[in-house]
Motif scaffolding. Structure first.
Motif, short mmCIF file in Angstrom:
data_model
loop_
_atom_site.label_atom_id
_atom_site.label_comp_id
_atom_site.label_asym_id
_atom_site.label_seq_id
_atom_site.Cartn_x
_atom_site.Cartn_y
_atom_site.Cartn_z
N GLU A 1 0.84 -1.19 0.00
CA GLU A 1 0.00 0.00 0.00
C GLU A 1 0.89 1.25 0.00
O GLU A 1 2.02 1.23 0.46
CB GLU A 1 -0.98 0.00 1.16
CG GLU A 1 -0.42 0.27 2.51
CD GLU A 1 -1.47 0.24 3.61
OE1 GLU A 1 -1.34 1.05 4.53
OE2 GLU A 1 -2.40 -0.58 3.55
N PRO A 2 0.38 2.35 -0.54
CA PRO A 2 1.19 3.56 -0.66
C PRO A 2 1.55 4.15 0.71
O PRO A 2 0.80 3.99 1.67
CB PRO A 2 0.30 4.52 -1.45
CG PRO A 2 -1.08 4.00 -1.30
CD PRO A 2 -0.97 2.52 -1.07
N GLU A 3 2.69 4.80 0.74
CA GLU A 3 3.10 5.52 1.94
C GLU A 3 2.18 6.72 2.14
O GLU A 3 1.80 7.39 1.16
CB GLU A 3 4.54 6.00 1.81
CG GLU A 3 5.56 4.88 1.83
CD GLU A 3 5.63 4.19 3.19
OE1 GLU A 3 5.60 4.89 4.22
OE2 GLU A 3 5.71 2.95 3.21
N PRO A 4 1.83 7.03 3.39
CA PRO A 4 1.01 8.22 3.64
C PRO A 4 1.76 9.48 3.20
O PRO A 4 2.95 9.63 3.43
CB PRO A 4 0.83 8.22 5.16
CG PRO A 4 1.12 6.82 5.58
CD PRO A 4 2.11 6.27 4.60
N ARG A 5 1.04 10.38 2.55
CA ARG A 5 1.62 11.64 2.09
C ARG A 5 1.84 12.63 3.22
O ARG A 5 2.60 13.58 3.08
CB ARG A 5 0.70 12.29 1.06
CG ARG A 5 0.61 11.57 -0.24
CD ARG A 5 -0.25 12.39 -1.17
NE ARG A 5 -0.52 11.70 -2.41
CZ ARG A 5 -1.36 12.15 -3.31
NH1 ARG A 5 -2.02 13.27 -3.10
NH2 ARG A 5 -1.56 11.47 -4.42
N SER A 6 1.13 12.44 4.33
CA SER A 6 1.25 13.34 5.47
C SER A 6 0.88 12.59 6.74
O SER A 6 0.41 11.46 6.68
CB SER A 6 0.36 14.57 5.29
OG SER A 6 -0.99 14.18 5.16
N ARG A 7 1.06 13.24 7.87
CA ARG A 7 0.72 12.61 9.16
C ARG A 7 -0.67 12.98 9.64
O ARG A 7 -1.20 12.38 10.55
CB ARG A 7 1.76 13.00 10.20
CG ARG A 7 3.15 12.52 9.83
CD ARG A 7 4.13 12.93 10.82
NE ARG A 7 4.08 11.96 11.92
CZ ARG A 7 4.97 11.89 12.87
NH1 ARG A 7 5.98 12.72 12.88
NH2 ARG A 7 4.86 10.99 13.83
N THR A 8 -1.25 14.01 9.02
CA THR A 8 -2.59 14.46 9.36
C THR A 8 -3.26 14.96 8.10
O THR A 8 -2.67 14.92 7.02
CB THR A 8 -2.56 15.55 10.46
OG1 THR A 8 -3.89 15.77 10.95
CG2 THR A 8 -1.95 16.84 9.96
N CYS A 9 -4.47 15.44 8.22
CA CYS A 9 -5.22 15.94 7.07
C CYS A 9 -4.72 17.34 6.71
O CYS A 9 -4.95 18.31 7.46
CB CYS A 9 -6.72 15.99 7.40
SG CYS A 9 -7.75 16.63 6.07
N PRO A 10 -4.02 17.49 5.58
CA PRO A 10 -3.49 18.81 5.22
C PRO A 10 -4.59 19.84 4.93
O PRO A 10 -4.38 21.03 5.16
CB PRO A 10 -2.65 18.53 3.98
CG PRO A 10 -3.09 17.22 3.46
CD PRO A 10 -3.67 16.46 4.61
N GLU A 11 -5.73 19.39 4.47
CA GLU A 11 -6.83 20.33 4.19
C GLU A 11 -7.39 20.90 5.49
O GLU A 11 -7.74 22.07 5.56
CB GLU A 11 -7.90 19.65 3.36
CG GLU A 11 -7.40 19.33 1.95
CD GLU A 11 -8.34 18.44 1.19
OE1 GLU A 11 -8.48 17.26 1.59
OE2 GLU A 11 -8.92 18.91 0.20
N CYS A 12 -7.49 20.05 6.52
CA CYS A 12 -7.92 20.56 7.84
C CYS A 12 -6.91 21.57 8.37
O CYS A 12 -7.30 22.61 8.90
CB CYS A 12 -8.08 19.41 8.84
SG CYS A 12 -9.59 18.45 8.65
N LEU A 13 -5.63 21.27 8.23
CA LEU A 13 -4.60 22.22 8.68
C LEU A 13 -4.76 23.56 7.97
O LEU A 13 -4.71 24.61 8.60
CB LEU A 13 -3.20 21.66 8.42
CG LEU A 13 -2.69 20.60 9.37
CD1 LEU A 13 -1.32 20.11 8.93
CD2 LEU A 13 -2.63 21.13 10.79
#
Length: 86
Positions: A14-26
């Motif tokens: 499976e792909p590696e996560p692009r971030s540790r949290t939701c960038p849109e929420c940030l």
């Protein structure tokens, strides 16, 4: 009983996560309730209990069919297309 018809087309591993949290929420200054990981591209988005519903919005924009929980200790998956737990 309904089954997901998309799990066989998902990338392995499976792909590696692009971030540790939701960038849109940030960017919006909101807080994600729970996080979800797109199993096609690694996008991290917030769940439907979050104000932005960014994981669902990601699916609507891209058509990527399956996400999994990105919460510690959880490994369930959801197919947006077939509306079924995988």
């Amino acid at each position: 009983m309904r089954q997901c018809t998309h799990t066989g087309t998902l990338p392995r591993p499976e792909p590696e996560p692009r971030s540790r949290t939701c960038p849109e929420c940030l960017a919006e200054g909101t807080h994600p309730v729970h996080l979800r990981l797109c199993l096609t591209c690694g996008n991290v988005g917030c769940c439907d209990s979050s104000p932005g519903r960014h994981a669902t919005r990601h699916h609507e924009r891209t058509g990527h069919p399956v996400m999994r929980s990105y919460e510690p200790g959880e490994d369930w998956r959801w197919c947006f297309v077939d509306h079924v737990l995988v």
